[in-house]
Design a protein around this motif. Structure first.
Motif, PDB file in Angstrom:
ATOM      1  N   GLU A 139      19.803  50.147   4.137  1.00  0.00           N
ATOM      2  CA  GLU A 139      18.430  50.483   3.744  1.00  0.00           C
ATOM      3  C   GLU A 139      17.966  49.571   2.619  1.00  0.00           C
ATOM      4  O   GLU A 139      18.769  49.077   1.820  1.00  0.00           O
ATOM      5  N   VAL A 140      16.672  49.342   2.569  1.00  0.00           N
ATOM      6  CA  VAL A 140      16.064  48.566   1.490  1.00  0.00           C
ATOM      7  C   VAL A 140      15.797  49.509   0.322  1.00  0.00           C
ATOM      8  O   VAL A 140      15.125  50.529   0.481  1.00  0.00           O
ATOM      9  N   VAL A 141      16.317  49.170  -0.864  1.00  0.00           N
ATOM     10  CA  VAL A 141      16.099  50.030  -2.029  1.00  0.00           C
ATOM     11  C   VAL A 141      15.041  49.461  -2.968  1.00  0.00           C
ATOM     12  O   VAL A 141      14.467  50.195  -3.770  1.00  0.00           O
ATOM     13  N   ALA A 142      14.770  48.146  -2.894  1.00  0.00           N
ATOM     14  CA  ALA A 142      13.752  47.528  -3.759  1.00  0.00           C
ATOM     15  C   ALA A 142      13.069  46.401  -3.000  1.00  0.00           C
ATOM     16  O   ALA A 142      13.732  45.651  -2.273  1.00  0.00           O
ATOM     17  N   ARG A 143      11.751  46.271  -3.188  1.00  0.00           N
ATOM     18  CA  ARG A 143      10.957  45.262  -2.494  1.00  0.00           C
ATOM     19  C   ARG A 143      10.142  44.449  -3.496  1.00  0.00           C
ATOM     20  O   ARG A 143      10.114  44.745  -4.682  1.00  0.00           O
ATOM     21  N   GLY A 144       9.445  43.437  -2.944  1.00  0.00           N
ATOM     22  CA  GLY A 144       8.538  42.652  -3.775  1.00  0.00           C
ATOM     23  C   GLY A 144       9.264  41.841  -4.820  1.00  0.00           C
ATOM     24  O   GLY A 144       8.802  41.697  -5.949  1.00  0.00           O
ATOM     25  N   ILE A 145      10.421  41.256  -4.443  1.00  0.00           N
ATOM     26  CA  ILE A 145      11.274  40.505  -5.374  1.00  0.00           C
ATOM     27  C   ILE A 145      11.366  39.064  -4.872  1.00  0.00           C
ATOM     28  O   ILE A 145      11.856  38.825  -3.760  1.00  0.00           O
ATOM     29  N   ARG A 146      10.938  38.112  -5.674  1.00  0.00           N
ATOM     30  CA  ARG A 146      10.994  36.719  -5.217  1.00  0.00           C
ATOM     31  C   ARG A 146      12.430  36.281  -4.976  1.00  0.00           C
ATOM     32  O   ARG A 146      12.764  35.748  -3.929  1.00  0.00           O
ATOM     33  N   ASN A 147      13.288  36.507  -5.964  1.00  0.00           N
ATOM     34  CA  ASN A 147      14.707  36.190  -5.802  1.00  0.00           C
ATOM     35  C   ASN A 147      15.481  36.801  -6.956  1.00  0.00           C
ATOM     36  O   ASN A 147      15.163  36.555  -8.118  1.00  0.00           O
ATOM     37  N   SER A 148      16.480  37.604  -6.637  1.00  0.00           N
ATOM     38  CA  SER A 148      17.349  38.174  -7.665  1.00  0.00           C
ATOM     39  C   SER A 148      18.765  37.671  -7.454  1.00  0.00           C
ATOM     40  O   SER A 148      19.308  37.768  -6.352  1.00  0.00           O
ATOM     41  N   VAL A 149      19.362  37.107  -8.502  1.00  0.00           N
ATOM     42  CA  VAL A 149      20.737  36.611  -8.435  1.00  0.00           C
ATOM     43  C   VAL A 149      21.550  37.250  -9.553  1.00  0.00           C
ATOM     44  O   VAL A 149      22.412  36.627 -10.169  1.00  0.00           O
ATOM     45  N   GLY A 150      21.257  38.515  -9.852  1.00  0.00           N
ATOM     46  CA  GLY A 150      22.028  39.225 -10.859  1.00  0.00           C
ATOM     47  C   GLY A 150      21.549  40.652 -11.005  1.00  0.00           C
ATOM     48  O   GLY A 150      20.345  40.888 -11.113  1.00  0.00           O
ATOM     49  N   PHE A 151      22.483  41.603 -10.978  1.00  0.00           N
ATOM     50  CA  PHE A 151      22.109  42.984 -11.258  1.00  0.00           C
ATOM     51  C   PHE A 151      23.315  43.773 -11.746  1.00  0.00           C
ATOM     52  O   PHE A 151      24.467  43.381 -11.575  1.00  0.00           O
ATOM     53  N   ASP A 152      23.012  44.916 -12.389  1.00  0.00           N
ATOM     54  CA  ASP A 152      24.044  45.803 -12.920  1.00  0.00           C
ATOM     55  C   ASP A 152      23.413  47.174 -13.137  1.00  0.00           C
ATOM     56  O   ASP A 152      22.187  47.323 -13.087  1.00  0.00           O
ATOM     57  N   TRP A 153      24.248  48.173 -13.427  1.00  0.00           N
ATOM     58  CA  TRP A 153      23.767  49.535 -13.592  1.00  0.00           C
ATOM     59  C   TRP A 153      23.892  49.975 -15.049  1.00  0.00           C
ATOM     60  O   TRP A 153      24.900  49.691 -15.717  1.00  0.00           O
ATOM     61  N   HIS A 154      22.865  50.653 -15.537  1.00  0.00           N
ATOM     62  CA  HIS A 154      22.874  51.155 -16.907  1.00  0.00           C
ATOM     63  C   HIS A 154      24.043  52.128 -17.065  1.00  0.00           C
ATOM     64  O   HIS A 154      24.224  53.043 -16.243  1.00  0.00           O
ATOM     65  N   PRO A 155      24.862  51.970 -18.119  1.00  0.00           N
ATOM     66  CA  PRO A 155      26.067  52.800 -18.252  1.00  0.00           C
ATOM     67  C   PRO A 155      25.785  54.300 -18.331  1.00  0.00           C
ATOM     68  O   PRO A 155      26.609  55.103 -17.884  1.00  0.00           O
ATOM     69  N   GLN A 156      24.636  54.679 -18.891  1.00  0.00           N
ATOM     70  CA  GLN A 156      24.328  56.106 -19.023  1.00  0.00           C
ATOM     71  C   GLN A 156      23.432  56.618 -17.891  1.00  0.00           C
ATOM     72  O   GLN A 156      23.740  57.616 -17.248  1.00  0.00           O
ATOM     73  N   THR A 157      22.318  55.969 -17.649  1.00  0.00           N
ATOM     74  CA  THR A 157      21.363  56.481 -16.659  1.00  0.00           C
ATOM     75  C   THR A 157      21.766  56.158 -15.226  1.00  0.00           C
ATOM     76  O   THR A 157      21.238  56.769 -14.293  1.00  0.00           O
ATOM     77  N   LYS A 158      22.665  55.156 -15.042  1.00  0.00           N
ATOM     78  CA  LYS A 158      23.113  54.692 -13.721  1.00  0.00           C
ATOM     79  C   LYS A 158      21.980  54.058 -12.912  1.00  0.00           C
ATOM     80  O   LYS A 158      22.100  53.874 -11.695  1.00  0.00           O
ATOM     81  N   GLU A 159      20.887  53.719 -13.558  1.00  0.00           N
ATOM     82  CA  GLU A 159      19.797  53.031 -12.863  1.00  0.00           C
ATOM     83  C   GLU A 159      20.130  51.552 -12.690  1.00  0.00           C
ATOM     84  O   GLU A 159      20.776  50.937 -13.534  1.00  0.00           O
ATOM     85  N   LEU A 160      19.657  50.999 -11.587  1.00  0.00           N
ATOM     86  CA  LEU A 160      19.883  49.592 -11.277  1.00  0.00           C
ATOM     87  C   LEU A 160      18.887  48.716 -12.036  1.00  0.00           C
ATOM     88  O   LEU A 160      17.676  48.929 -11.953  1.00  0.00           O
ATOM     89  N   TRP A 161      19.404  47.728 -12.773  1.00  0.00           N
ATOM     90  CA  TRP A 161      18.592  46.713 -13.430  1.00  0.00           C
ATOM     91  C   TRP A 161      18.915  45.373 -12.771  1.00  0.00           C
ATOM     92  O   TRP A 161      20.069  45.114 -12.398  1.00  0.00           O
ATOM     93  N   PHE A 162      17.904  44.504 -12.672  1.00  0.00           N
ATOM     94  CA  PHE A 162      18.152  43.211 -12.032  1.00  0.00           C
ATOM     95  C   PHE A 162      17.219  42.134 -12.570  1.00  0.00           C
ATOM     96  O   PHE A 162      16.106  42.408 -13.022  1.00  0.00           O
TER      97      PHE A 162
END
Length: 380
Positions: free
Chosen positions: A200-223
């Motif tokens: 499944e697609v979880v995020a759209r409208g991204i030109r190009n992402s070559v790095g991501f990780d999850w916040h240690p507390q909230t567990k949200e994806l940052w990229f």
């Protein structure tokens, strides 16, 4: 009437041809400038870590080294844009042996690890190598886990990682500098189960992402997200985005920096329809790999921050070519400061940071795809 139409069409065709030629020439000039100002060779004496930290060479002879991931038994796996995957055996934070466990791949820069298996990205698929750390000298035949990613050269390198939910996340870049892509998977981050099911697609409208990780507390994806070219030296910024819900759209190609409509598509969507960035990382700096720093081994100013590799710009500007730390206040990004600098000397650059990885002792590894090297930044 037909003659006038034909004449107008011919003039338009000539203008279009001239534009293509001019663009090709300018791109060629940019490439020549890049070659003239690019200097391979590690210049350790010029590298400067942030106060309280030191930098040392950790590994070399890893052509076009990119994403890094640790295996369960401490093997460091490194993907590359050379079509290779490297396995580094370590002891006491030193490399004792380097193996090339895979070669001849198409864009094998993305690597991920889960339950004893190494996952490697190719242009259109993801491969899995089971029980890899026990078979470094004789790697098993791979199993195709995900297949059918769009096949385009531009932004064809996938970044990958397993999230807190146990699922595999894979970035799929746009096929262009600026366009409305027809394939629904372009310009996205996709996730699947470990066996490749449930895509499944979880995020759209991204030109190009070559790095991501999850916040240690909230567990949200940052990229990280790279902005387009050809809008001048100040626009658009590279972005640091946060995904708060599945299906969020981050605006490409309709909106830059969260509030600047793209002039080519300004009549189609308003910026208010999209999720703005959490933080901007400078125009054309080419922000790539990022990791949250959750430990306490580094000075307090860097604890809890996001460490970001800025790969560096294309001519005529020269920005980036460094590693920065983005300070966090809870779940909000607040400010940015240097973490490792010195790759750029005037207009000449001697390295291009590509990815970062935090080790168990709190030191930070930084890959350099220009020199095929990895540096280690550690407390003094």
């Amino acid at each position: 009437m037909a003659k006038t139409y034909s004449s107008s069409f011919a003039r338009a065709a000539k203008i279009a041809t001239l534009c293509v030629v001019l663009t090709t020439v300018l791109n060629g000039c940019n490439s020549l400038m890049n070659l003239r100002e690019e200097n391979k060779g590690i210049q350790l004496e010029n590298l400067k870590a942030a106060p309280g930290l030191t930098v040392a060479i950790f590994a070399t002879d890893l052509p076009k080294a990119r994403q890094m991931v640790l295996g369960a038994n401490g093997t460091l796996f490194v993907g590359s844009n050379a079509g290779n995957v490297y396995a580094l055996t370590m002891s006491d934070n030193q490399v004792t042996r380097t193996r090339t466990i895979l070669s001849g791949m198409n864009t094998s820069s993305g690597v991920a690890f889960s339950k004893g298996a190494l996952f490697v990205s190719a242009r259109t698929k993801v491969l899995r190598f089971d029980d890899i750390e026990n078979r470094l000298d004789n790697p098993p035949a791979p199993t195709t886990v995900v297949d059918g990613f769009p096949d385009k050269d531009r932004h064809g390198a996938h970044y990958m990682a397993f999230g807190p939910d146990g699922k595999l996340y894979v970035s799929v870049g746009s096929p262009c500098d600026l366009c409305e892509a027809q394939n629904d998977e372009y310009g996205t981050i996709i996730r699947t189960n470990a066996d490749g099911s449930g895509k499944e697609v979880v995020a759209r409208g991204i030109r190009n992402s070559v790095g991501f990780d999850w916040h240690p507390q909230t567990k949200e994806l940052w990229f990280t997200e790279q902005g387009q070219d050809n809008l001048g030296p100040e626009l658009p910024n590279e972005k640091l985005n946060r995904l708060s819900r599945v299906g969020e759209n981050f605006g490409f190609p309709y909106c830059h920096d969260g509030n600047i409509p793209n002039p080519e598509f300004s009549n189609k969507h308003a910026c208010s329809e999209f999720t703005p960035p959490e933080f901007t990382l400078g125009a054309h700096t080419s922000a790539l790999g990022m990791r949250f720093y959750a430990g306490d081994a580094v000075p307090k100013a860097f604890q809890g921050s996001i460490i970001v590799a800025r790969h560096g710009s294309h001519p005529p500007s020269r920005v980036g070519y460094d590693v920065v730390s983005v300070a966090m206040n809870g779940s909000r990004a607040e400010s940015m400061k240097p973490f490792l600098t010195g790759f750029l000397q005037g207009r000449n650059y001697w390295g291009r940071p590509a990815d970062v990885l935090v080790l168990a002792d709190g030191s930070v590894l930084i890959s350099d795809d220009l020199n095929g090297a990895i540096y280690r930044v550690a407390p003094r």
